[in-house]
Design a protein around this motif. Structure first.
Motif, PDB file in Angstrom:
ATOM      1  N   GLU A 477       0.800  -1.230   0.000  1.00 17.54           N
ATOM      2  CA  GLU A 477       0.000   0.000   0.000  1.00 17.54           C
ATOM      3  C   GLU A 477       0.832   1.279   0.000  1.00 17.54           C
ATOM      4  N   ASN A 478       2.136   1.161   0.217  1.00 18.88           N
ATOM      5  CA  ASN A 478       2.983   2.363   0.262  1.00 18.88           C
ATOM      6  C   ASN A 478       4.213   2.183  -0.616  1.00 18.88           C
ATOM      7  N   TRP A 479       4.430   3.133  -1.486  1.00 18.52           N
ATOM      8  CA  TRP A 479       5.554   3.044  -2.422  1.00 18.52           C
ATOM      9  C   TRP A 479       6.332   4.353  -2.424  1.00 18.52           C
ATOM     10  N   ALA A 495       4.849   8.278  -9.424  1.00 19.09           N
ATOM     11  CA  ALA A 495       4.052   8.173  -8.192  1.00 19.09           C
ATOM     12  C   ALA A 495       2.613   8.621  -8.448  1.00 19.09           C
ATOM     13  N   LYS A 499      -0.782   6.397  -7.933  1.00 17.64           N
ATOM     14  CA  LYS A 499      -1.826   6.855  -6.999  1.00 17.64           C
ATOM     15  C   LYS A 499      -3.179   6.945  -7.677  1.00 17.64           C
ATOM     16  N   GLU A 500      -3.206   7.639  -8.826  1.00 18.00           N
ATOM     17  CA  GLU A 500      -4.511   8.021  -9.354  1.00 18.00           C
ATOM     18  C   GLU A 500      -5.308   6.864  -9.930  1.00 18.00           C
ATOM     19  N   TYR A 503      -4.853   3.583  -6.594  1.00 16.92           N
ATOM     20  CA  TYR A 503      -5.190   4.022  -5.232  1.00 16.92           C
ATOM     21  C   TYR A 503      -4.164   3.537  -4.197  1.00 16.92           C
ATOM     22  N   ILE A 504      -2.950   3.258  -4.676  1.00 14.32           N
ATOM     23  CA  ILE A 504      -1.844   2.928  -3.777  1.00 14.32           C
ATOM     24  C   ILE A 504      -1.219   4.251  -3.353  1.00 14.32           C
ATOM     25  N   HIS A 505      -0.851   4.358  -2.092  1.00 11.54           N
ATOM     26  CA  HIS A 505      -0.186   5.584  -1.677  1.00 11.54           C
ATOM     27  C   HIS A 505       1.266   5.564  -2.171  1.00 11.54           C
ATOM     28  N   ALA A 506       1.636   6.580  -2.913  1.00  7.04           N
ATOM     29  CA  ALA A 506       3.002   6.623  -3.453  1.00  7.04           C
ATOM     30  C   ALA A 506       3.541   8.032  -3.316  1.00  7.04           C
ATOM     31  N   GLU A 507       4.823   8.100  -3.001  1.00  9.49           N
ATOM     32  CA  GLU A 507       5.455   9.411  -2.877  1.00  9.49           C
ATOM     33  C   GLU A 507       6.610   9.496  -3.860  1.00  9.49           C
TER      34      GLU A 507
END
Ligand code: M6R
Length: 620
Positions: A477-479, A495, A499-500, A503-507
């Motif tokens: 879930e976080n990248w 990223a 995300k878009e 719906y995975i949170h990515a920074e």
């Protein structure tokens, strides 16, 4: 945001409106509806959900219903339910309209209309417009309005529009005039298509091209009144205006899926061809220069400018950031990239030698448009890098360059991004040529740029390999996405893509920034995507990869083909062809687009219609 389509002709309107709405569905997809004139009554059918849901409740088309309006919504005021869906009827039941935009003074108007006895059913700002027109149309006593009914209706529309603060693209019908359709525009796009004995109004040419390629682009504060006898265009202050006829430049084929499962995938695969169209005829290898006709007489000011401010949003902003680096590097002009949404509310310093570039695929993004207007008011020369021909930003800027990549329908921008970077590269080269680059340097840049489409072609062959990487990682879930130099904006873009649609949170980060905080996020198995192609900071990014691996992160590394040195650092390796450092983003972004696509599909999402999003953000 929101799509409007309206029809007046001889054919049953219902199937034409539904087909048009499907072509506009990327603009909003939380509810949809139709308004059809049947005799002297208006029939409204609407529902929450997608257009397919609306289709299920529609009856057979009625051949008598040859005038109608349709709408697909992206909610601003009020929940996406059936009551709030458009079209909205006024309190008398005579007037119906579909609206795209936001009415900022709706609350004041609503209070006033309620005090006059108007009733409201929905929570929308749009119903205020319907009721205001309805009220003015039915209460003309003592007012200086035309005596005949038809003109009285137009008069009521004009007077209502003059009371509105905000933006609108509108399609309006009235039960008293079953053979009349009115369209009006301010701040939201509206195009009139002129067919043979038929007219189509739409927010986007995609809903028109099936019927005709001859169009008129309405400008702000303009309206059109259509009857079977013809049409006339006026300002909302009732001044007749002549509008130039234009041609839609793409074919129906360009907006079909063409065997692909999603528009996003089609557009990813189109990139070599799209970039070919974007660069075609612009890279003059014989005379060793770049030809961008749209800049015309502004080359002089542009070349002499001391500061270039790039304004954009989202993916276009990422392209802008690369443009900033390219212009600095190739032309040695001070450049900076701003979020249009921030720039418009600042008190920017614009001097005589400042040029403002706006980048926008749609050419309709409200914040980017407002930034252009702000820059123009302060005396800057403005330049648009836009895809949609005839769009508001294209028409508002002094000069510009079209992307020429054909319609982009997938909400996640892909081919527009690579073309935006290509245009910025061309600008950088030509500005550099006019300022200081040697003929040999120019030749080298132009040749390298002309090779990019075939390099992207190579990357597209990696789709199956990238899919396997997505399968192994997309449950996380976080990248993190990390890059340096020209590949830092690519990390941001990678990223955003993930995300878009998944719906995975990515920074996304400049890789060296990681150790100033985000490194605390790294846990065992967390995917970290590195863009580590051969560049001036190659050794540095290897160091950053090691930092992540030392903390248990799982690395997905985009590197150059044949770079064996990097293998030990990559849990997953994606090998892309080598290109000049300045142009790498056009190649390195492609595997990240593919990765995001596969991750989203594997997670079961609708790639072309991600939740809460719409293709063109025409509200601020
Ligand atoms: O039409 P524009 O290029 O002005 O749109 C700007 C952004 O809204 C857009 O790039 C958005 O970030 C995309 N959905 C990203 O894929």
């Amino acid at each position: 945001m929101c799509g409007i389509v309206a029809y007046l002709g001889k054919k049953p309107a219902q199937p034409i409106l539904i087909e048009g709405l499907k072509r506009l569905e990327y603009r909003g997809y939380d509810s949809a509806g139709l308004g059809l004139i049947n005799g002297s009554e208006i029939k409204i059918i609407k529902s929450s959900g997608r257009i397919s849901v609306l289709e299920e409740i529609l009856g057979e088309p009625d051949p008598k219903e040859v005038v109608g309006i349709g709408h697909t919504r992206w909610a601003t005021h009020g929940q996406p339910n059936t009551i709030n869906a458009h079209p909205h009827l006024d309190y008398t039941g005579k007037i119906a309209l579909a609206h795209n935009g936001i009415i900022e003074n709706y609350s004041t108007l609503k209070t006033w209309l309620i005090s006059k006895g108007c009733t409201f059913k929905s929570e929308t700002d749009t119903e205020v417009i319907a009721n205001l027109i309805g009220y003015l149309y039915s209460n003309t006593d003592g007012k200086d309005c035309p005596k005949d009914d038809q003109n009285r209706f137009e008069w009521a529309v004009q007077h209502a529009l003059n009371e509105l603060v905000g933006t609108y693209g509108l399609a309006i019908i009235c039960a008293d005039f079953p053979e009349m359709l009115i369209g009006a525009k301010k701040g939201s796009p509206l195009i009139l298509g002129l067919g043979k004995n038929e007219y189509v109004i739409a927010s986007d040419a995609a809903a028109i091209v099936e019927h005709t390629t001859q169009v008129i682009y309405l400008s702000d504060n303009e309206m059109v009144t259509i009857t079977p006898q013809g049409f006339h265009t006026k300002t909302i202050d009732n001044v007749e205006i002549h509008k130039e006829l234009k041609q839609i430049e793409f074919s129906l084929n360009a907006i079909e899926l063409d065997g692909f499962k999603h528009y996003m995938l089609k557009e990813i695969y189109e990139q070599p061809k799209a970039l070919g169209m974007c660069l075609g005829g612009r890279l003059d290898l014989r005379d060793n220069r770049v030809v961008l006709g749209g800049i015309g007489k502004y080359w002089r000011e542009f070349t002499r400018s001391k500061r270039i401010i790039i304004n954009a949003c989202g993916t276009a902003w990422h392209a802008g950031l690369i443009g900033e680096f390219l212009i600095e590097q190739l032309a040695r002009i001070n450049a900076e990239t701003q979020y249009a949404s921030e720039f418009r509310y600042r008190n920017p310093i614009i001097e005589d030698d400042t040029v403002v570039i706006a980048i926008s695929q749609s050419g309709e993004t409200a914040d980017t448009l407002a930034a252009v207007e702000q820059a123009r008011e302060r005396g800057a020369i403005t330049l648009g890098i836009v895809n949609v021909v005839g769009s508001t930003i294209a028409r508002t800027t002094d000069a510009g360059v079209y992307l020429r990549v054909g319609p982009e329908i997938g909400v996640a921008s892909t081919k527009a991004f690579t073309a935006q970077v290509a245009v910025l590269a061309m600008l950088g080269i030509e500005l550099g040529r006019r300022r200081h680059l040697s003929a040999e340097q120019v030749r080298c840049y132009i040749q390298e740029l002309s090779r990019i489409p075939s390099k992207i072609e190579d990357v597209l062959t990696l789709s199956d390999h990238i899919k396997k990487i997505a399968e192994a990682t997309c449950d996380r879930e976080n990248w993190l996405f990390l890059g340096r130099g020209f590949n830092y904006p690519v990390a941001l873009e990678g990223a955003l893509k993930l995300k878009e649609i998944s719906y995975i949170h990515a920074e996304g980060l400049p890789a060296a920034e990681m150790k100033h905080g985000p490194i605390a996020l790294i846990t065992k198995g967390m995917p970290a995507v590195f863009i580590a192609t051969k560049c001036s900071q190659y050794d540095k990014i290897i160091g950053n990869i090691e930092e992540v691996r030392a903390r248990g992160g799982r690395t997905i590394v985009v590197a150059n083909k044949g770079d064996d040195n990097i293998r030990p650092y990559a849990d997953f390796l994606i090998e892309v062809p080598e290109v000049l450092e300045e142009f790498q983003p056009m190649v390195t972004v492609v595997p990240l687009q593919i990765l995001a696509y596969h991750a989203a599909v594997l997670r079961g999402h609708d790639v072309d219609k991600p939740r809460n999003l719409a293709k063109s953000v025409t509200v601020e």
